[in-house]
Write an enzyme that holds these catalytic residues in place. Structure first.
Site, PDB file in Angstrom:
ATOM      1  NE  ARG A   1     -14.150 -14.842   2.150  1.00 56.08           N
ATOM      2  CZ  ARG A   1     -12.977 -15.276   1.695  1.00 56.08           C
ATOM      3  NH1 ARG A   1     -12.472 -14.750   0.585  1.00 56.08           N
ATOM      4  NH2 ARG A   1     -12.303 -16.223   2.297  1.00 56.08           N
TER       5      ARG A   1
ATOM      6  CG  HIS B   1      -4.493  -5.193   3.590  1.00 55.58           C
ATOM      7  ND1 HIS B   1      -5.763  -5.045   3.087  1.00 55.58           N
ATOM      8  CD2 HIS B   1      -3.666  -5.242   2.516  1.00 55.58           C
ATOM      9  CE1 HIS B   1      -5.695  -5.002   1.759  1.00 55.58           C
ATOM     10  NE2 HIS B   1      -4.433  -5.115   1.387  1.00 55.58           N
TER      11      HIS B   1
ATOM     12  CE1 TYR C   1      -6.999  -8.186  -0.293  1.00 57.75           C
ATOM     13  CE2 TYR C   1      -7.864 -10.407   0.011  1.00 57.75           C
ATOM     14  CZ  TYR C   1      -6.796  -9.541  -0.130  1.00 57.75           C
ATOM     15  OH  TYR C   1      -5.536 -10.045  -0.102  1.00 57.75           O
TER      16      TYR C   1
ATOM     17  CG  HIS D   1      -7.308  -3.279  -2.108  1.00 58.81           C
ATOM     18  ND1 HIS D   1      -7.640  -4.559  -2.455  1.00 58.81           N
ATOM     19  CD2 HIS D   1      -6.053  -3.343  -1.598  1.00 58.81           C
ATOM     20  CE1 HIS D   1      -6.624  -5.376  -2.159  1.00 58.81           C
ATOM     21  NE2 HIS D   1      -5.653  -4.655  -1.634  1.00 58.81           N
TER      22      HIS D   1
ATOM     23  CD  GLU E   1      -2.284  -3.058  -2.002  1.00 58.62           C
ATOM     24  OE1 GLU E   1      -2.981  -3.191  -0.981  1.00 58.62           O
ATOM     25  OE2 GLU E   1      -1.684  -4.004  -2.559  1.00 58.62           O
TER      26      GLU E   1
ATOM     27  CG  ASP F   1       1.049  -5.303  -4.462  1.00 56.89           C
ATOM     28  OD1 ASP F   1       1.718  -5.958  -5.291  1.00 56.89           O
ATOM     29  OD2 ASP F   1       0.321  -5.835  -3.603  1.00 56.89           O
TER      30      ASP F   1
ATOM     31  CG  HIS G   1      -1.319  -4.825  -6.865  1.00 61.88           C
ATOM     32  ND1 HIS G   1      -2.024  -4.343  -5.785  1.00 61.88           N
ATOM     33  CD2 HIS G   1      -1.421  -6.177  -6.796  1.00 61.88           C
ATOM     34  CE1 HIS G   1      -2.531  -5.359  -5.097  1.00 61.88           C
ATOM     35  NE2 HIS G   1      -2.175  -6.489  -5.692  1.00 61.88           N
TER      36      HIS G   1
ATOM     37  CG  HIS H   1       1.703  -4.674  -0.235  1.00 63.95           C
ATOM     38  ND1 HIS H   1       0.377  -4.440  -0.506  1.00 63.95           N
ATOM     39  CD2 HIS H   1       1.843  -4.626   1.116  1.00 63.95           C
ATOM     40  CE1 HIS H   1      -0.260  -4.247   0.647  1.00 63.95           C
ATOM     41  NE2 HIS H   1       0.600  -4.341   1.633  1.00 63.95           N
TER      42      HIS H   1
ATOM     43  CG  ASP I   1      -4.057  -8.424  -7.679  1.00 61.43           C
ATOM     44  OD1 ASP I   1      -3.071  -8.997  -7.161  1.00 61.43           O
ATOM     45  OD2 ASP I   1      -4.922  -7.824  -7.023  1.00 61.43           O
TER      46      ASP I   1
ATOM     47  CG  HIS J   1       0.142 -11.298  -4.767  1.00 61.21           C
ATOM     48  ND1 HIS J   1       0.040 -10.783  -3.502  1.00 61.21           N
ATOM     49  CD2 HIS J   1      -0.498 -10.414  -5.572  1.00 61.21           C
ATOM     50  CE1 HIS J   1      -0.630  -9.637  -3.542  1.00 61.21           C
ATOM     51  NE2 HIS J   1      -0.979  -9.410  -4.785  1.00 61.21           N
TER      52      HIS J   1
ATOM     53  CD  GLU K   1       0.198  -7.780   0.167  1.00 62.18           C
ATOM     54  OE1 GLU K   1       0.387  -7.419  -1.020  1.00 62.18           O
ATOM     55  OE2 GLU K   1      -0.721  -7.345   0.858  1.00 62.18           O
TER      56      GLU K   1
HETATM   57 ZN    ZN Z   1      -2.739  -8.243  -5.008  1.00 59.23          ZN
HETATM   58 FE    FE Z   2      -0.774  -5.759  -1.907  1.00 62.68          FE
HETATM   59 FE    FE Z   3      -3.796  -5.256  -0.774  1.00 59.77          FE
END
Ligand code: ZN
Ligand code: FE
Ligand code: FE
Length: 277
Positions: A37, A67, A70, A107, A142, A176, A179, A211, A224, A226, A256
């Site tokens: 975050r 990564h 987010y 992202h 991504e 991904d 995704h 991913h 989205d 997983h 992930e």
């Molecule tokens: Zn995701």
């Molecule tokens: Fe991903």
């Molecule tokens: Fe990601």
């Protein structure tokens, strides 16, 4: 060589992640550069990095994948949030140069009603302000599921960003599987077709990492979420084809999936048993 890893906690440093990865049969890993975050990154620990680089070399590790948090949104309508994105990525990439030649994934962002075109413009602008010729890290966009106003659920959108970036040789794509499935690319029924499309629109050479996640939701749901490998709408047969596809099999794969370490160990073992050397 099958390059397989999963997402690990970075709280105990690089060497710890390397050893943890090895203990579950992995030869690479992904980690957050800081709290997902946002927030401040930990100070660089030179001794830890030195021992990790030796460990990775000895154990023949593949490239590792950092990564971004987010909350990094390069195309927010709020200038303060865009500034946070710029500062965070700039700092992350400076830090990544301590482990040179690896991968950094982010992202692309959410345009929050400003429109895809504006989103693409702002993302490219940030990259143009950050990338430098001497950067050794490859920065990966991504592929997204297309939730809300996410940019990057269509290959054309990623291509449009890349085309606007001056130092585009520093850019790649991380695909991904959850995704793209949720985004409406049929990796289950038509993997060849999806990769042909990727090649036609972006160029397969840009594809640097996968991913590898199953999806809790059906094809083209734009959701989205997983799922564990084999338990979702993508399914184990499709993953066997994905990890063995001639255009994918030499790329690093990163799990992930919703797992603790033992769950990841089992998925890695399962995928290894399906991988044809
Ligand atoms: Zn995701
Ligand atoms: Fe991903
Ligand atoms: Fe990601």
């Amino acid at each position: 060589m099958f390059k397989i890893g999963c997402h690990l906690s970075a709280s105990k440093g690089f060497t710890h992640m390397g050893k943890e990865a090895k203990s579950i049969g992995a030869n690479t890993f992904q980690f957050f550069t800081r709290n997902p975050r946002g927030g401040k990154a930990k100070p660089i620990d030179e001794a830890d990095i030195k021992s990790f680089l030796e460990f990775a070399k000895e154990n023949n590790f593949a490239k590792i994948l950092a990564h971004a948090p987010y909350t990094l949104n390069a195309c927010s309508a709020d200038a303060g949030i865009r500034e946070f994105a710029y500062n965070t990525m700039k700092d992350d990439l400076m830090r990544m140069e301590h482990v040179p030649g690896n991968l950094y994934n982010f992202h692309p962002g959410s345009h929050v009603g400003q429109g895809i075109e504006k989103g693409i413009e702002l993302i490219a602008e940030m990259l143009n302000n950050i990338l430098t010729p001497d950067l050794t890290t490859t920065v990966l966009l991504e592929t997204m599921a297309g939730k809300g106003s996410e940019v990057g659920s269509k290959f054309e959108e990623l291509k449009a960003i890349i085309d606007r970036v001056e130092l585009s040789d520093k850019l790649g794509v991380c695909l991904d599987t959850c995704h793209v499935n949720d985004g409406g690319y049929d990796v289950v029924g038509n993997l060849d077709g999806v990769l042909e499309e990727f090649d036609k629109v972006i160029g397969i050479k840009r594809l640097c990492a996968i991913h590898i996640n199953d999806s809790k939701n059906p094809f083209a749901s734009h959701k989205d979420r997983h799922e564990k490998i084999g338990d979702g709408s993508i399914g184990l047969d499709a993953f066997e084809r994905i990890i063995n596809h001639p255009q994918l099999k030499d790329l690093p794969f990163f799990l992930e999936t919703p797992n603790e370490l033992d769950g990841y160990a089992k998925e890695i073992e399962l995928l290894k048993s399906l991988y044809k050397n």
